[in-house]
Structures are given as C-alpha cells and as structure tokens.
Scaffold this motif. Structure first.
Motif, PDB file in Angstrom:
ATOM      1  N   LYS A 140      51.307  39.500  30.958  1.00  8.39           N
ATOM      2  CA  LYS A 140      51.095  40.821  31.541  1.00  8.39           C
ATOM      3  C   LYS A 140      51.384  40.799  33.040  1.00  8.39           C
ATOM      4  O   LYS A 140      51.147  39.796  33.709  1.00  8.39           O
ATOM      5  N   ASP A 141      51.892  41.917  33.544  1.00  4.83           N
ATOM      6  CA  ASP A 141      52.137  41.990  34.981  1.00  4.83           C
ATOM      7  C   ASP A 141      50.823  42.257  35.713  1.00  4.83           C
ATOM      8  O   ASP A 141      49.765  42.448  35.100  1.00  4.83           O
ATOM      9  N   ALA A 142      50.905  42.262  37.044  1.00  2.43           N
ATOM     10  CA  ALA A 142      49.695  42.385  37.852  1.00  2.43           C
ATOM     11  C   ALA A 142      48.947  43.682  37.566  1.00  2.43           C
ATOM     12  O   ALA A 142      47.711  43.704  37.495  1.00  2.43           O
ATOM     13  N   ALA A 143      49.679  44.785  37.403  1.00  5.38           N
ATOM     14  CA  ALA A 143      49.028  46.067  37.136  1.00  5.38           C
ATOM     15  C   ALA A 143      48.226  46.012  35.840  1.00  5.38           C
ATOM     16  O   ALA A 143      47.105  46.537  35.765  1.00  5.38           O
ATOM     17  N   GLU A 144      48.771  45.366  34.811  1.00  7.80           N
ATOM     18  CA  GLU A 144      48.064  45.274  33.537  1.00  7.80           C
ATOM     19  C   GLU A 144      46.830  44.380  33.647  1.00  7.80           C
ATOM     20  O   GLU A 144      45.819  44.614  32.974  1.00  7.80           O
ATOM     21  N   VAL A 145      46.892  43.351  34.503  1.00 11.20           N
ATOM     22  CA  VAL A 145      45.713  42.515  34.714  1.00 11.20           C
ATOM     23  C   VAL A 145      44.601  43.331  35.369  1.00 11.20           C
ATOM     24  O   VAL A 145      43.434  43.264  34.976  1.00 11.20           O
ATOM     25  N   GLN A 182      35.144  41.826  48.295  1.00  6.55           N
ATOM     26  CA  GLN A 182      36.221  41.219  49.069  1.00  6.55           C
ATOM     27  C   GLN A 182      37.054  40.241  48.261  1.00  6.55           C
ATOM     28  O   GLN A 182      38.265  40.112  48.469  1.00  6.55           O
ATOM     29  N   ASP A 183      36.434  39.549  47.295  1.00  6.68           N
ATOM     30  CA  ASP A 183      37.172  38.589  46.475  1.00  6.68           C
ATOM     31  C   ASP A 183      38.114  39.289  45.504  1.00  6.68           C
ATOM     32  O   ASP A 183      39.276  38.896  45.347  1.00  6.68           O
ATOM     33  N   VAL A 184      37.630  40.364  44.869  1.00  8.77           N
ATOM     34  CA  VAL A 184      38.469  41.123  43.942  1.00  8.77           C
ATOM     35  C   VAL A 184      39.629  41.773  44.701  1.00  8.77           C
ATOM     36  O   VAL A 184      40.775  41.759  44.232  1.00  8.77           O
ATOM     37  N   LYS A 185      39.342  42.321  45.850  1.00  6.53           N
ATOM     38  CA  LYS A 185      40.385  42.942  46.671  1.00  6.53           C
ATOM     39  C   LYS A 185      41.479  41.935  47.012  1.00  6.53           C
ATOM     40  O   LYS A 185      42.675  42.225  46.854  1.00  6.53           O
ATOM     41  N   ALA A 186      41.091  40.751  47.464  1.00  9.61           N
ATOM     42  CA  ALA A 186      42.073  39.719  47.818  1.00  9.61           C
ATOM     43  C   ALA A 186      42.921  39.343  46.613  1.00  9.61           C
ATOM     44  O   ALA A 186      44.151  39.212  46.708  1.00  9.61           O
ATOM     45  N   THR A 187      42.282  39.188  45.467  1.00 12.11           N
ATOM     46  CA  THR A 187      43.008  38.813  44.255  1.00 12.11           C
ATOM     47  C   THR A 187      44.025  39.870  43.868  1.00 12.11           C
ATOM     48  O   THR A 187      45.192  39.554  43.563  1.00 12.11           O
ATOM     49  N   PHE A 188      43.637  41.127  43.903  1.00 12.28           N
ATOM     50  CA  PHE A 188      44.549  42.192  43.498  1.00 12.28           C
ATOM     51  C   PHE A 188      45.722  42.324  44.461  1.00 12.28           C
ATOM     52  O   PHE A 188      46.864  42.562  44.042  1.00 12.28           O
ATOM     53  N   ILE A 189      45.472  42.198  45.756  1.00 12.83           N
ATOM     54  CA  ILE A 189      46.557  42.306  46.735  1.00 12.83           C
ATOM     55  C   ILE A 189      47.561  41.173  46.550  1.00 12.83           C
ATOM     56  O   ILE A 189      48.786  41.400  46.517  1.00 12.83           O
ATOM     57  N   VAL A 190      47.069  39.945  46.430  1.00 14.94           N
ATOM     58  CA  VAL A 190      47.974  38.801  46.278  1.00 14.94           C
ATOM     59  C   VAL A 190      48.767  38.902  44.985  1.00 14.94           C
ATOM     60  O   VAL A 190      49.980  38.651  44.953  1.00 14.94           O
ATOM     61  N   GLY A 195      52.759  38.013  42.582  1.00 14.64           N
ATOM     62  CA  GLY A 195      52.729  37.576  41.197  1.00 14.64           C
ATOM     63  C   GLY A 195      51.604  36.603  40.882  1.00 14.64           C
ATOM     64  O   GLY A 195      50.866  36.158  41.765  1.00 14.64           O
ATOM     65  N   HIS A 196      51.498  36.272  39.592  1.00 12.80           N
ATOM     66  CA  HIS A 196      50.424  35.399  39.144  1.00 12.80           C
ATOM     67  C   HIS A 196      50.861  34.641  37.897  1.00 12.80           C
ATOM     68  O   HIS A 196      51.815  35.013  37.225  1.00 12.80           O
ATOM     69  N   VAL A 197      50.122  33.588  37.604  1.00 14.90           N
ATOM     70  CA  VAL A 197      50.275  32.820  36.369  1.00 14.90           C
ATOM     71  C   VAL A 197      48.897  32.702  35.745  1.00 14.90           C
ATOM     72  O   VAL A 197      47.901  32.522  36.454  1.00 14.90           O
ATOM     73  N   ASP A 198      48.825  32.792  34.432  1.00 18.19           N
ATOM     74  CA  ASP A 198      47.555  32.645  33.726  1.00 18.19           C
ATOM     75  C   ASP A 198      47.492  31.317  32.988  1.00 18.19           C
ATOM     76  O   ASP A 198      48.464  30.891  32.357  1.00 18.19           O
ATOM     77  N   VAL A 199      46.346  30.674  33.066  1.00 14.19           N
ATOM     78  CA  VAL A 199      45.999  29.537  32.210  1.00 14.19           C
ATOM     79  C   VAL A 199      44.869  30.018  31.330  1.00 14.19           C
ATOM     80  O   VAL A 199      43.775  30.315  31.814  1.00 14.19           O
ATOM     81  N   ASP A 200      45.113  30.131  30.047  1.00 12.85           N
ATOM     82  CA  ASP A 200      44.143  30.777  29.158  1.00 12.85           C
ATOM     83  C   ASP A 200      42.881  29.951  28.949  1.00 12.85           C
ATOM     84  O   ASP A 200      41.833  30.485  28.607  1.00 12.85           O
ATOM     85  N   GLU A 201      42.965  28.649  29.171  1.00 11.11           N
ATOM     86  CA  GLU A 201      41.806  27.774  28.949  1.00 11.11           C
ATOM     87  C   GLU A 201      40.640  28.140  29.863  1.00 11.11           C
ATOM     88  O   GLU A 201      40.824  28.598  30.981  1.00 11.11           O
ATOM     89  N   VAL A 202      39.438  27.872  29.384  1.00  8.24           N
ATOM     90  CA  VAL A 202      38.224  28.054  30.181  1.00  8.24           C
ATOM     91  C   VAL A 202      38.000  26.764  30.982  1.00  8.24           C
ATOM     92  O   VAL A 202      37.704  25.722  30.408  1.00  8.24           O
ATOM     93  N   LEU A 203      38.143  26.860  32.309  1.00  6.94           N
ATOM     94  CA  LEU A 203      38.130  25.662  33.142  1.00  6.94           C
ATOM     95  C   LEU A 203      37.197  25.751  34.347  1.00  6.94           C
ATOM     96  O   LEU A 203      37.193  24.856  35.194  1.00  6.94           O
ATOM     97  N   ALA A 204      36.396  26.808  34.437  1.00  7.06           N
ATOM     98  CA  ALA A 204      35.485  26.966  35.568  1.00  7.06           C
ATOM     99  C   ALA A 204      34.233  27.696  35.122  1.00  7.06           C
ATOM    100  O   ALA A 204      34.256  28.453  34.142  1.00  7.06           O
ATOM    101  N   SER A 205      33.137  27.471  35.851  1.00  8.21           N
ATOM    102  CA  SER A 205      31.854  28.089  35.506  1.00  8.21           C
ATOM    103  C   SER A 205      31.317  28.880  36.694  1.00  8.21           C
ATOM    104  O   SER A 205      31.175  28.345  37.800  1.00  8.21           O
ATOM    105  N   GLU A 236      48.363  49.627  46.343  1.00  4.98           N
ATOM    106  CA  GLU A 236      49.166  48.464  45.959  1.00  4.98           C
ATOM    107  C   GLU A 236      50.010  48.710  44.714  1.00  4.98           C
ATOM    108  O   GLU A 236      51.014  48.042  44.500  1.00  4.98           O
ATOM    109  N   PHE A 237      49.599  49.657  43.878  1.00  3.58           N
ATOM    110  CA  PHE A 237      50.327  49.953  42.650  1.00  3.58           C
ATOM    111  C   PHE A 237      50.684  51.438  42.613  1.00  3.58           C
ATOM    112  O   PHE A 237      50.210  52.186  41.733  1.00  3.58           O
TER     113      PHE A 237
END
Length: 316
Positions: A140-145, A182-190, A195-205, A236-237
């Motif tokens: 999915k592209d950034a807008a769909e995320v 502020q964290d969500v805002k930074a993520t969406f802008i970047v 662009g972004h890449v997804d790793v579907d695995e659960v790797l953080a808590s 941004e979109f």
C-alpha cells in the motif's frame, strides 16, 4: 557496508523501573553496525551512575544538566544521532533482537527510503501481552497506510518505526503544538515525502499505561494536537484531501472525545464535548458518542458479571 543505525533512548528517573530492560533490548540487537544514544533528562535516581558504569562501546550517554521537557529530550536523541537510520525507543518499550537487522534487510540497499515499519505487540505494566498486530499494509502507498491507521487496521508506534535520519530531521523532527501527536505527524510526513517499507512481522513491544485523563485542559490539548495532525495530513496528501478529512476527522474526533469523557464534572464535560465537536466540524456527534460509550460500558459490566457468576458455579 551495513549502514549505521542509531537507537535513541530518552529517559527520566526510570533506573529502578523499565529502563534497564529497555536498554538491554537495544543492546541485544543482532545487527553489527549500531549505536545506542541515551539522553538523560536530569534524572535524580542514579541513572547517571548506572550509565557511567557501562562499558559497551556502542553506547553513548548524554545527560542534560536540567530537565528540558519530554519532547525536547526526544529531539535531543535525534540531534545526537550519527546513524543513517534512526529508531526512537522509549525507556519502557522493548525490541526483539532481530528488529534492526530485519528492517535494514527490508530496505534492500535503498538508502533514501523514508522509513520502515514493523508489526508490534502491546504489553501491560507487568509485561503481559495485551495484543499483537502485523502491519497489514504490504504494497500500500503512504496514503493508504494513513487511512488504514484512521480505520484502526494497522498499528503505529515509535518502537516499531525505523526512520531515515536525514528525512526525519528535514520533516522537523518530533514537533506538534502540545507534543502529543508529534510521533504520528513525523511518520506521516516522512512517508508522504519519501516512501516506506513494511515488515509484517511483530518485532517490537509498546508498553501501555493508564491514560492521564480527567481535566478539561488536558482533553482540549489532545484535541488541538489531533486537529493539527489532520491539517498536516490533508496538506501532505492533497490529491486525497477530502477522503483524509472525512475518515481522519471521524477517528481523531472520537479519540479526542475519549479524553473528554473522563472529565468528572458533567457541565465541564459537555462544554468540552462541544468545543471538540467544533474543532472537527461536527464529524461525530458528542451525544451519539456518549450513548455508545455508556452502552459499551454497560455491556462490558454485564459480561464480567456473567463470567464471574459462571466461575462461582464451576467452583461450587
């Protein structure tokens, strides 16, 4: 050569709490080219002595002479990062040992990618797993995320996000009017810009705590930050501005109402509801929200009562 990755850890007075475990999860990464930067916000609980006794060459300790506030300390971690990629790890969250290596592998050598997201689990104060979610947004592209997050279909936590350091700095780091989204805002802008890449695995808590609610001022700060986030997303979109405003407005309005609902005085609560409703152009009626909230609370109370009764019958 593998790119240098910085794990930034802001901390304050958690030497005898979650901090040592969080730090060890950072140092336990199986990725070879790593630095861990701990920014101590003038702790008074022995954190300085604990850090100065550590000898791991990957570890760097930055201590502020006085408390500069939580959000400024977050950005201090980013300012002190030497890595090409950057992860913000709160001092109560945890990383799986393969988190960084899996994220870097997913980049496939693309040095200019905006960020990498992984699945995440939510843990309680005692470490019990409360929930686990894969990203569910491969391809999915950034807008769909963004829309998936608004629809509660994908998780979004700092502990499960590896940023391109330069892109994060160019986006303004971690900044919002009240330092709440502020964290969500930074993520969406970047994501939107690079662009972004997804790793579907659960790797953080991500560790869940009780929300600090119950005041009008606090609730309105959350609402103002949410309204600011919505405007950033629309900007941004632009090609999907109408959809972002519609879907995001409903989600963020409801999230803001959650904080309003904890205000104990009924008069203050309804005045705050009306203020939030105006911020989001009536996206969600406070009356319908309150009716739904009370119905769910009644339903959950009934379920607990039935479960307790069934348990007593089994014992008997």
């Amino acid at each position: 050569m593998d790119p240098l990755v910085t794990i930034g850890m802001p901390t304050y007075n958690r030497r005898h709490g979650y901090f040592p475990q969080a730090l060890q999860s950072a140092l336990a990464q199986d990725y070879p080219n790593l630095e861990v930067v701990v920014c101590d916000n003038a702790s008074t609980d022995g954190t300085q002595e604990y850090m100065e006794a550590m000898t791991d060459p990957r570890l760097r300790y930055v201590r502020h002479a006085e408390n500069i506030g939580a959000n400024a300390n977050f950005n201090s971690c980013l300012d002190n990062a030497d890595g090409q990629f950057f992860l913000m790890l709160h001092d109560d969250d945890l990383l799986d040992p393969t988190f960084v290596s899996r994220c870097v592998a997913a980049l496939g050598g693309r040095s200019d990618m905006g960020l990498v997201r992984t699945g995440s689990r939510v843990i309680g104060t005692d470490g019990q797993v409360l929930g686990s979610n894969r990203t569910n947004t491969q391809g999915k592209d950034a807008a769909e995320v963004v829309l998936s997050w608004f629809r509660r279909q994908t998780p979004l936590y700092l502990a499960s996000t590896l940023y391109n350091t330069r892109h994060l700095r160019e986006a303004g780091g971690f900044a919002s009017p009240h330092g709440l989204y502020q964290d969500v805002k930074a993520t969406f802008i970047v994501m939107a810009r690079h662009g972004h890449v997804d790793v579907d695995e659960v790797l953080a808590s991500f560790r869940q705590h009780d929300d600090n609610r119950g005041t009008t001022a606090g609730a309105l700060r959350w609402a103002e930050d949410a309204a600011h986030l919505l405007e950033v997303v629309v900007e941004e979109f632009p090609e999907r501005a109408e959809e972002m405003r519609a879907v995001g407005g409903v989600y963020l309005c409801r999230q803001s109402y959650r904080y309003v609902a904890a205000i104990p005085d009924a008069g203050e609560r309804w005045r705050a509801y009306r203020q939030v409703e105006r911020m989001f152009d009536g996206s969600v009626s406070p009356l319908s929200y309150e009716i739904t909230r009370r119905w769910r609370r009644t339903r959950n109370t009934a379920k607990r009562a039935i479960k307790s009764l069934a348990g007593r019958r089994e014992v008997a």
